[in-house]
Structure formats: C-alpha cells, structure tokens
Design an enzyme around this catalytic site. Structure first.
Site, PDB file in Angstrom:
ATOM      1  CD  GLU A 123      46.974  40.494  44.692  1.00  7.83           C
ATOM      2  OE1 GLU A 123      46.398  39.665  43.608  1.00  7.83           O
ATOM      3  OE2 GLU A 123      47.329  41.655  44.354  1.00  7.83           O
ATOM      4  CB  CYS A 141      44.371  39.081  41.737  1.00  6.91           C
ATOM      5  SG  CYS A 141      44.670  41.046  41.575  1.00  6.91           S
TER       6      CYS A 141
END
Length: 536
Positions: free
Chosen positions: A266, A303
């Site tokens: 990620e 994020c």
C-alpha cells in the site's frame, strides 16, 4: 516490561551486531537514550527464515480452534502491557495518547476479527465436486478444492501506525490467520513500541505451544535488512505499507528472485473529494468544516487523507473554501512522526506553492519553535492547471490539500478519468446530485477501492466488507485489501485434490466435514447439518 533493544528470533532474544540505533522522540527532536537497539543483517534473516521454514508445515496443520486461540492470546497480551505501551508509543511518535489508545483497540480488534474468521472456516474456500462415473460422454473424477497458506510472510512495519500497521498489525494478523509464519521488520521510528508488541506475540506463541518459528521480529537498516528478507527463498509473500518509492523497490527485488513472489504494497493516494452542486448549495459551510477536521486529523498522516477537492466553480464553492480556510486557520501545528516525514511534507507543500496559478488560501497556526510540527495548508487552482501539472497530484502526506475549480461537470469527469488509482474517493452529494453522480460512478469504480458518500475517508473500519486497497499506485495489487476479513486472501492459494482417498484429504474437504464448516458441494452451498455434508 524492561526493554532490551534485542531482536526476537523465534523464542530467543538476539542482539544485532550490524550497528546500533536509538529510538527518537520527534516532539523533542532528540534521541531516546535507553535502550540501544542492536541492528541485524543477513545472518539474522537466515536464522529467522530457517525457523519459519521449520515451523510452517506444523503451524498450518494445527486446528482452526488452536489458531484462533493463538490470535486471541496475542490480543490479550497486548492489552496486558497496559499504559507502558501507550507511553512508549507516544514518546516515539508524538501521536496523542487518545489516538494511540484507539489504535491499540483497533489492533486488538483485528486479531479478534481474524480469530472469528479462522473459526468460521469460510476463508478456506472448501469446494467439492463429487465424481460422476456414469456421466456421458465422459465421466467426471472426484475434485475437491481448499486454500492453503503460501508460506512464510515478511511484514514491514509502517511509520504512521505504530500498532495497527506494525508488528501485530493487519498484515501480521491476516498472515498468521492464514496459517503462515511471519517475520516482521520493525520500523525504525518506533523501536521500543515494536519490542513491547513483539514480546506479546512471542509470548502467545509459547502459551499456545506452537513452533518458535511462527514469529520473529528483526531490527536493521531498511535497505540492507529489507533486501535480505525479500530475497530469501523461504519468504513467499510480503506485506508493506509506506511510500511509493519503498514499495516499488521491494517489488523490483521480489520480481528479480529466481522465484518471484507477490508484494502487497500500500503506497500512495490523494483520496479525491468530489463536491456536487446541490450538496454545496445546501451545506457548503458544514462540509468545509468537516473537511478541515478530516484533513488535519493526526497531522494528516493517514493514507486516506483527503488531499484533493474537486468542484464546479461558483459562489457555493467559494463558501466552502472560506469555511474550510477559517477552520484550518484555527488548527494548531502538530508534531509529525519523524523528522524525515516532516521534511518531506515541507518539500511537498513548497512544490505545490511554487506552481504558477496555485494560490495558498489558508494556513494553520504557526509551530513557533516546536520541532517537526506541521502547519495545515489549503491551496486553490483550476482543473486545467491540475491536468497539466503532475506535481499537483503528488501525495503531500500531511495536513495539506488542493481545491480544484472545474468549469463544468464535464471537466470534473475529465479530471476523474485523468486521476491515478486511489484508495478512496468521496462524494458529497444531495438527492438532486444523484443523476450526475451516476455518470461519475463508473469512472470511480475503475479508479478507487472504496467509494463513500457524505463522509470523509479518514477512518478505516475493521470488518468483513472493508476494502483498503485500490488500483496502482495506491497499491501494487488492486484485487486485494490490507484491512478487513478478506485481507487473509493475500496469503492463501487454492489446491485441487483429485480422487484422493478420504484418509488423505485435508479436513476442509473430507466427506465427513470434521471442521463443521459451510462448503460448496456439487454447486450448492451446504451447511454442516445438510444431508451429504454432515459432521461424522
């Protein structure tokens, strides 16, 4: 618990000899003197990998109930550390105590979720197609499918979540749930926190009488230790949360192996927010304030931080910008996780502010003399400028965002088509916006892993339906999630068993169904109580 600065390799505490490192307090901009952490290298990777290989076939064969008990033991042990864990994490990250308490709760909840997933057994994908010896024109053999763990998994702790995406975070929890031993590389930004949690996992392995190679935690220089770990032939998959640069480096290493392996990375996302006309007309000020709260939460070090806002230009968008700007002006500067992250944030905002045609419309309170403290910043420009300037699409990873003024809805669509892959996309919509939103949704489904309405993306629920993933560059593989029950699928692969005798079949596909799980039998979902699929 006394911190020692040692790595945890199986049941042993091992002091690395490849140099020393101290933890760092970003709020005081100073080292934490004790303990000194010894860094490891290729020799420690080899030791941990050897133990993981020896443990693999034993661990993956333990009962589902025992595996679930193990995950719950980890959760209990983390809670038993008590305030010491929160205090150490606060010192190493500068994150508020309340935030860290919530993150600890999430970490424990992840372990317990995967314990339920394991007990349920649905993750095994158990499927049976019985033999049809008299079928014409050709008979069918007996075929049975079950998923097995891929092998030992390397996990890289993330900087921004010292608990929930670190030593006992989602990658570790899902890999252990799948039946895969885990070797964690602790993040250098929270070494003491990592040791405390690592010892909690290590203790759970002992409590459940599991092979010692089920878990190891290594400390070392990122590139050197990371390369050794990803390149080791025992390691069969990698979990990573971090920068695009770091993720791509691991992917290149994994692909260069004689046996390439998957890296579930990620990496990078700016999480666009689309403001629709009716929503803006009805509640521009409320949306602006909530947006500012989301953007500055945790110093923007999420994020899923909303780093881009798109809307059709006009008075209602002006209202939003004013409200968001006023809210952000009152936001205090916040300590960032590391000096490196703070420097990267300053570089990112400077790059945006230097783009011709970009205007800074708001800035948070000054940090004064406080080190590593980020001010919130809000910028405005137009869609044509965004389409022509890649720097405006770079993740700033902090409390800063850019508002994009589009001339009309067609230009918003063009921007949406232009966007890179994202973890999330947010729609602020009212009923009158639904027709236009319907036009946009097919584009967003190609661009993002999670689409949400009338909220903000900074908040990732740990549950069965969550998708925390998306098309590149948000992740390296858009078919999987790193949060939620289906994160376990990253570390499993299907095996088909053809005409194996009942005694040799895995429990998941035995005719007697000793696991008592739901299965697909001859194309029909069968519960344990149904005829032909009952527990013997």
């Amino acid at each position: 618990m006394t911190l020692t600065g040692e790595m945890l390799i199986g049941f042993s505490a091992v002091r690395g000899t490849d140099g020393d490192q101290r933890a760092f307090n970003p709020a005081t901009n100073s080292e934490i003197t004790e303990p000194v952490f010894g860094m490891g290298g290729a020799a420690e990777v080899e030791h941990a990998a050897s133990l993981a290989f020896q443990a693999f076939d034993i661990y993956r064969s333990v009962s589902l109930a025992k595996r679930a008990d193990f995950l719950e033991s980890i959760a209990d042990n983390i809670l038993d550390i008590g305030d010491e864990l929160i205090e150490r994490a606060h010192a190493e990250t500068g994150l508020p105590v309340q935030r860290l308490q919530g993150e600890r709760a999430r970490t424990v909840a992840q372990m317990r979720l995967f314990a339920r997933v394991v007990r349920d057994g649905h993750f095994l994908g158990s499927t049976i197609d019985h033999a049809q010896p008299v079928r014409q024109p050709l008979p069918r053999v007996d075929l049975r499918l079950a998923k097995v763990p891929v092998g030992p998994v390397a996990v890289f702790g993330a900087s921004n979540f010292p608990l929930a995406f670190s030593v006992a975070g989602g990658d570790t929890a899902s890999a252990l749930a799948a039946g895969a031993p885990v070797i964690v590389k602790a993040h250098g930004a929270h070494l003491g926190t990592s040791e405390l949690v690592g010892r909690a996992v290590q203790a759970a392995v002992k409590q459940q009488d599991l092979p010692e190679g089920v878990f190891s935690m290594l400390i070392g220089a990122g590139r050197k230790l990371g390369e050794a770990l990803v390149s080791h032939p025992v390691v069969k998959a990698v979990g990573f949360t971090g920068s695009r640069q770091g993720g791509l480096a691991l992917i290149r290493l994994a692909n260069a192996r004689p046996e390439p392996i998957p890296v579930y990375a990620e990496m990078s996302s700016i999480n666009p927010v689309f403001l629709f006309p009716c929503a803006l007309a009805n509640r521009a000020e409320a949306i602006g304030k909530s947006f500012a709260d989301s953007l500055t939460m945790g110093a923007g070090q999420f994020c899923t931080n909303p780093g881009l806002v798109l809307a059709i230009d006009g008075p209602d968008l002006d209202r939003f910008v004013r409200a968001a700007g006023e809210a952000m002006t009152a936001k205090p500067a916040q300590t960032m996780l590391t000096p490196g992250i703070f420097d990267a944030y300053c570089t990112g905002t400077r790059n945006v502010s230097e783009v011709q045609g970009v205007v800074k419309v708001a800035q948070g309170e000054s940090a004064g003399e406080r080190p590593n403290a980020a001010q919130a910043e809000l910028y405005v420009t137009d869609a044509q400028r965004l389409l022509a300037t890649p720097a405006l699409e770079a993740e700033m990873f902090g409390p800063a965002s850019v508002v994009i003024r589009a001339r009309d809805f067609d230009e918003m669509l063009r921007v949406a088509e232009h966007m890179e892959g994202q973890l999330t996309v947010t729609l602020q919509i009212d009923e009158g916006d639904h027709a236009d939103a319907q036009r946009l949704l097919p584009v967003l489904e190609r661009k993002a892993g999670r689409i949400l309405a009338n909220g903000f993306p900074t908040g990732v629920e740990v549950c069965h339906a969550m998708v925390h993933g998306g098309p590149f560059p948000s992740t390296s593989n858009s078919m999987f999630t790193s949060v939620g029950a289906t994160a376990i699928d990253r570390f499993l692969r299907p095996v088909c068993y053809q005409d194996l005798p009942e005694t040799l079949r895995p429990d998941a596909v035995k005719e007697s169904n000793p696991l008592g799980i739901r299965r697909l039998v001859d194309g029909e979902l069968a519960t344990p109580a149904q005829v032909g699929d009952s527990i013997a």
